[in-house]
Design a protein around this motif. Structure first.
Motif, short mmCIF file in Angstrom:
data_model
loop_
_atom_site.label_atom_id
_atom_site.label_comp_id
_atom_site.label_asym_id
_atom_site.label_seq_id
_atom_site.Cartn_x
_atom_site.Cartn_y
_atom_site.Cartn_z
N VAL A 198 0.84 -1.20 0.00
CA VAL A 198 0.00 0.00 0.00
C VAL A 198 0.88 1.26 0.00
CG1 VAL A 198 -1.70 1.31 1.34
CG2 VAL A 198 -1.93 -1.17 1.10
N ALA A 199 1.94 1.22 0.84
CA ALA A 199 2.81 2.39 0.90
C ALA A 199 3.52 2.62 -0.44
CB ALA A 199 3.84 2.21 2.02
N ASP A 200 4.05 1.52 -1.02
CA ASP A 200 4.75 1.67 -2.30
C ASP A 200 3.79 2.08 -3.41
OD1 ASP A 200 7.09 0.97 -1.09
OD2 ASP A 200 6.99 -1.14 -1.66
N ALA A 201 2.58 1.49 -3.38
CA ALA A 201 1.60 1.86 -4.40
C ALA A 201 1.23 3.33 -4.29
CB ALA A 201 0.35 0.98 -4.27
N SER A 202 1.05 3.78 -3.06
CA SER A 202 0.73 5.20 -2.86
C SER A 202 1.87 6.07 -3.37
CB SER A 202 0.48 5.47 -1.37
OG SER A 202 -0.61 4.68 -0.91
N HIS A 203 3.10 5.64 -3.08
CA HIS A 203 4.27 6.41 -3.52
C HIS A 203 4.35 6.44 -5.05
CE1 HIS A 203 8.27 8.15 -3.33
NE2 HIS A 203 8.69 7.22 -4.17
N GLU A 204 4.12 5.27 -5.69
CA GLU A 204 4.22 5.20 -7.14
C GLU A 204 3.09 5.98 -7.82
OE1 GLU A 204 6.62 4.03 -8.89
OE2 GLU A 204 7.76 3.20 -7.23
N LEU A 205 1.92 5.94 -7.20
CA LEU A 205 0.80 6.68 -7.79
C LEU A 205 0.96 8.19 -7.62
CD1 LEU A 205 -2.19 4.44 -6.66
CD2 LEU A 205 -1.43 4.81 -9.01
N ILE A 263 0.50 11.26 -10.64
CA ILE A 263 -0.63 12.14 -10.35
C ILE A 263 -0.14 13.57 -10.14
CG2 ILE A 263 -2.39 12.66 -8.62
CD1 ILE A 263 -2.80 9.67 -8.27
N ALA A 264 0.97 13.69 -9.39
CA ALA A 264 1.52 15.04 -9.16
C ALA A 264 1.97 15.67 -10.47
CB ALA A 264 2.68 14.97 -8.18
N SER A 265 2.64 14.87 -11.32
CA SER A 265 3.10 15.41 -12.61
C SER A 265 1.93 15.83 -13.47
CB SER A 265 3.94 14.35 -13.33
OG SER A 265 4.31 14.81 -14.61
N LEU A 266 0.89 14.98 -13.50
CA LEU A 266 -0.29 15.29 -14.32
C LEU A 266 -0.99 16.54 -13.78
CD1 LEU A 266 -2.14 14.48 -16.63
CD2 LEU A 266 -3.34 12.96 -15.05
N ARG A 267 -1.08 16.66 -12.48
CA ARG A 267 -1.74 17.83 -11.89
C ARG A 267 -0.97 19.11 -12.22
NH1 ARG A 267 -2.87 18.93 -5.43
NH2 ARG A 267 -3.67 21.08 -5.70
N LEU A 327 -0.26 1.54 -14.20
CA LEU A 327 0.01 1.21 -12.81
C LEU A 327 -1.27 0.79 -12.09
CD1 LEU A 327 2.00 1.10 -10.48
CD2 LEU A 327 1.64 3.55 -10.12
N ALA A 328 -2.35 1.47 -12.37
CA ALA A 328 -3.63 1.08 -11.76
C ALA A 328 -4.04 -0.32 -12.21
CB ALA A 328 -4.70 2.11 -12.11
N ALA A 329 -3.81 -0.63 -13.47
CA ALA A 329 -4.15 -1.97 -13.96
C ALA A 329 -3.29 -3.03 -13.29
CB ALA A 329 -3.98 -2.01 -15.48
N ASP A 330 -2.00 -2.73 -13.11
CA ASP A 330 -1.11 -3.68 -12.43
C ASP A 330 -1.57 -3.92 -10.99
OD1 ASP A 330 0.41 -4.00 -14.66
OD2 ASP A 330 2.00 -2.60 -14.03
#
Length: 501
Positions: free
Chosen positions: A292-299, A303-307, A335-338
């Motif tokens: 969960v922590a790594d997924a949050s970090h990777e997401l 998301i930040a770049s897109l924003r 990443l969401a699909a993975d």
């Protein structure tokens, strides 16, 4: 205080009750066998005494001794009756007052003159008409039949036993009667009934039964007490395990472990298995937390770049990087699909059961790839597997993408049969994977090249997904050194043809 229902429902109570019940049944069976054996043995002894007494009297009859001169037992333990072939009592023990079980209830002998005359001498016991006739014939008539000692006869070897009662000198008791047949020339066929007292049998059986009625409950109490104490001692580690598990549940501290007893029994095995389960659960929870922590970090990065790009574009439309936004969106979507696929695999999703021609499948998937940085070469031999085309496509895509990121100039994909396995290999001519890192690369969010940018290196989920899919299909995925020095990923899946054979 423990409730009665819980007390009697405990293992200790059931073990104590079961042991007591088994011992009780064994004691009852053993006691019944002992009483039966004792009764039979004492009955046989009484029968032996009766037979001996009957044969002593029979030997006197064969010797020709008169009825009133027979040496009969004078004690209360051996009543005797002598009966002729007409069922008349011709001799009996003194003081015999009542008898049953011999077939003749008479206790007083028939007077001698009415007894059967001796065929040999013509004279009955104690004198009578036969004597008068003999006196008229000129004989002296002084001798009783058989007094001369010349009477002949035979004692039957067989003895018949019956049970009955007798009253001698006012004392009534149970007896074992022995009946012995005697054949004499002078007095015809006679039957001697002699009794052996059963009072000793009754006394012994009564004493043994009383001892059992007193001793058996005491023995059962001892067995129940010992079983209760031994079971409590044996189950003490279980109570400790239960208390510790309750504490772990309350505290949610999976780092704690239950105590393991210093024994080699089933309870020690239970404790070890429980600790192994706790360790596996702790690993799984920690892995989930890291995931969960790594997924949050990777997401967070895409998301930040897109924003940022969207905010800049909103403020300055001319500065909007559409291609970068699309690329971040695609990366975020992948990443969401993975993550979604890993969640389904962790939930135990089973692959489909459709047959797949691995060579044709790989050829079709490679033909759909565009803008590959490194050329992909294929050496495909037909082999069939059973599974999910979508999941296998994800495995192939992840392996090829990983190979292209590390290859210098060439990526090779081969398929072949190897006995019971269908084999898919993806090799590159890059720098390869160090031997001590060949298992670690299959962990989630692991990237060996830390200097690599995220865009180039990905999130570190591709190989983890590939191995999970391989395992769900009953296969394996490992990495070796390729002939060109790079990495060779080998996927082995069961071949349905080999399974059918």
């Amino acid at each position: 205080m423990r409730k009665p229902g819980k007390l009697f429902g405990s293992v200790r109570a059931r073990a104590t009750l079961g042991a007591s019940l088994v011992v009780a049944l064994a004691l009852v069976a053993a006691g019944a066998a002992v009483l039966l054996s004792l009764r039979t043995n004492l009955t046989d002894q009484a029968g032996s005494r009766a037979d001996s007494a009957a044969r002593k009297v029979a030997s006197q009859l064969v010797a020709g001794r008169p009825y009133d001169d027979l040496d009969l037992p004078d004690d209360e333990d051996s009543p005797v009756q002598v009966v002729d072939d007409k069922g008349r009592l011709v001799a009996a023990s003194d003081d015999l007052q009542k008898i049953s079980g011999t077939g003749v209830d008479a206790v007083k002998p028939v007077p001698a003159r009415s007894a059967r005359p001796s065929p040999a001498s013509g004279k009955g016991h104690g004198g009578g008409e036969g004597a008068d006739e003999k006196e008229e014939a000129g004989d002296s008539g002084d001798d009783e039949p058989g007094e001369s000692g010349d009477e002949l006869g035979e004692v039957d070897d067989e003895t018949t036993y019956t049970d009955g009662t007798a009253t001698v000198d006012g004392e009534s008791a149970d007896f074992r009667f022995a009946a012995v047949e005697v054949s004499t020339e002078a007095r015809g066929d006679l039957t001697v009934h002699a009794g052996g007292s059963l009072s000793s049998r009754q006394s012994a059986v009564s004493t043994a039964l009383t001892a059992m009625l007193i001793g058996f409950p005491l023995l059962l109490a001892v067995v129940a007490g010992v079983t209760w104490l031994v079971t409590r001692r044996a189950l003490r580690p279980v109570a400790a395990i239960t208390d510790e598990m309750a504490a772990i549940t309350a505290s949610e501290d999976l780092a704690r472990r239950v105590p393991e007893p210093d024994t080699h029994d089933e309870i020690a095995g239970l404790a070890r298995t429980t600790n192994e389960t706790l360790a596996a659960l702790q690993t799984s929870v920690e892995r989930q937390r890291r995931f969960v922590a790594d997924a949050s970090h990777e997401l967070r990065s895409p998301i930040a770049s897109l924003r940022t790009q969207l905010e800049v574009g909103a403020a300055h439309p001319e500065l909007l990087d559409v291609d970068g936004a699309v690329e971040d969106t695609v990366r975020l979507q992948g990443l969401a699909a993975d993550l979604l696929l890993l969640a389904r695999l962790d939930a135990g999703e089973k692959p489909g059961g459709a047959p797949v021609d691995l060579a044709a499948f790989v050829r079709e998937e490679l033909s759909q790839r565009t803008r590959d940085r490194v050329e992909v070469h294929a050496d495909l031999k037909s082999c069939e597997v059973v599974g999910s085309r979508a999941q296998l496509a994800r495995v192939l895509g992840n392996l090829v993408n990983n190979a292209q990121r590390h290859a210098r100039s060439r990526v090779t994909v081969t398929t072949r049969n190897d006995g019971a396995w269908a084999v898919l290999e993806v090799a590159d001519d890059g720098s390869g994977v160090p031997a001590d890192e060949r298992e670690r690369i299959f962990e989630r969010f692991v990237r060996l090249d830390d200097a690599r940018t995220r865009d180039e290196g990905g999130a570190g989920l591709g190989l983890a997904i590939a191995r999970d899919v391989a395992v769900r299909h009953g296969g394996t995925l490992v990495v070796h050194e390729a002939p060109s020095g790079g990495a060779l990923f080998e996927l082995r899946l069961p071949s349905p043809q080999s399974s059918a054979e």
